[in-house]
Design an enzyme around this catalytic site. Structure first.
Site, PDB file in Angstrom:
ATOM      1  N   ASP A  44      -1.375  -0.857   5.987  1.00 50.19           N
ATOM      2  CA  ASP A  44      -1.647  -0.314   7.319  1.00 50.19           C
ATOM      3  C   ASP A  44      -3.127  -0.291   7.662  1.00 50.19           C
ATOM      4  O   ASP A  44      -3.500   0.213   8.726  1.00 50.19           O
ATOM      5  CB  ASP A  44      -1.087   1.113   7.426  1.00 50.19           C
ATOM      6  CG  ASP A  44      -1.855   2.093   6.551  1.00 50.19           C
ATOM      7  OD1 ASP A  44      -1.944   1.843   5.323  1.00 50.19           O
ATOM      8  OD2 ASP A  44      -2.358   3.099   7.069  1.00 50.19           O
ATOM      9  N   ASP A  82      -0.213   5.172   0.998  1.00 46.62           N
ATOM     10  CA  ASP A  82      -0.458   6.104   2.104  1.00 46.62           C
ATOM     11  C   ASP A  82      -0.557   5.355   3.432  1.00 46.62           C
ATOM     12  O   ASP A  82      -1.341   4.418   3.571  1.00 46.62           O
ATOM     13  CB  ASP A  82      -1.756   6.891   1.867  1.00 46.62           C
ATOM     14  CG  ASP A  82      -1.598   7.936   0.776  1.00 46.62           C
ATOM     15  OD1 ASP A  82      -0.727   8.804   0.922  1.00 46.62           O
ATOM     16  OD2 ASP A  82      -2.343   7.868  -0.226  1.00 46.62           O
ATOM     17  N   ASP A 129       0.866  -1.172   0.000  1.00 47.69           N
ATOM     18  CA  ASP A 129       0.000   0.000   0.000  1.00 47.69           C
ATOM     19  C   ASP A 129       0.911   1.233   0.000  1.00 47.69           C
ATOM     20  O   ASP A 129       2.112   1.134   0.276  1.00 47.69           O
ATOM     21  CB  ASP A 129      -0.881  -0.032   1.245  1.00 47.69           C
ATOM     22  CG  ASP A 129      -1.676   1.237   1.440  1.00 47.69           C
ATOM     23  OD1 ASP A 129      -2.405   1.629   0.519  1.00 47.69           O
ATOM     24  OD2 ASP A 129      -1.538   1.849   2.515  1.00 47.69           O
TER      25      ASP A 129
END
Length: 219
Positions: free
Chosen positions: A167, A13, A11
């Site tokens: 995250d 961001d 991922d």
């Protein structure tokens, strides 16, 4: 230990880019601009990783749904302000270089737009460390498995030999839905508790810790 993974997907961001607070601020400021209820940090951070319109729709009451396009525009304006001050997490470049040294493919799967990802990669200067990228402009939004399905097919790598690093629960649920492996990293948008609910292979707390976990599994 024999190699377990041939494709490592990140991922963007909140995983490689330390942008969670910047995104939360942009969501809150956009809501203020339109006199909409301003979400708390936890609520704003929870939608990070989704397609932008889908994420912001959660903060636009049904009786004001016509304001969603203006909310998206306001978010983009606030997000792009001072974007050059957003940085990578510590050891991001070193972690990526270490993974690549094992001869595996490295990719990005992000809820950002293509233009947004390209802009961010240009700011931090690590585009050359990725073999491919997928965004919501080419794929279904997370947690739909489309991004991982496309990347697996592109590289000719089976999903059972693919690991998704993220995250948020959206990242880990995408990995589940694709039949690949998932590893949560806790320095971004979602808490350990949210990540653990998705039953990842592991939860790490920093990129150096991720590198230590991955290296034995890359052969």
């Amino acid at each position: 230990m024999m190699r377990e993974f041939d494709l490592v997907v990140f991922d963007w961001d909140g995983t490689l880019m330390d942008s969670t607070s910047h995104i939360v601020h942009a969501i809150q400021q956009a809501c203020r601009d339109l006199a909409l209820p301003v979400p708390a940090r936890d609520a704003a951070s929870h939608v990070i990783g989704l397609r932008l319109a889908d994420a912001l729709r959660r903060f636009c009451p049904e009786d004001r749904a016509e304001q969603l396009p203006a909310l998206v525009d306001a978010f983009r304006r606030h997000y792009q302000a001072n974007l050059d001050q957003v940085t990578l997490f510590d050891a991001a470049r070193e972690t990526l270089e270490t993974i690549r040294a094992h001869g595996v493919f490295v990719a990005i799967a992000t809820g950002s737009s293509r233009a947004g990802l390209e802009r961010a990669l240009g700011v931090v200067g690590i585009a050359e460390l990725f073999d491919a990228t997928r965004t919501v402009d080419e794929c279904h939004s997370k947690p739909h498995p489309d991004m991982l399905l496309q990347l697996s097919d592109f590289f000719g790598v089976t999903l059972s030999r693919t690991v998704m690093i993220g995250d948020t629960s959206h990242d880990l649920l995408m990995a589940q839905n694709a039949g690949s492996h998932g590893v949560g990293i806790s320095h971004g948008a979602h808490s350990d508790e949210h990540l653990r609910q998705c039953q990842p292979r592991a939860i790490v707390h920093s990129l150096p810790e991720l590198s230590s976990w991955l290296q034995p599994r890359l052969g």
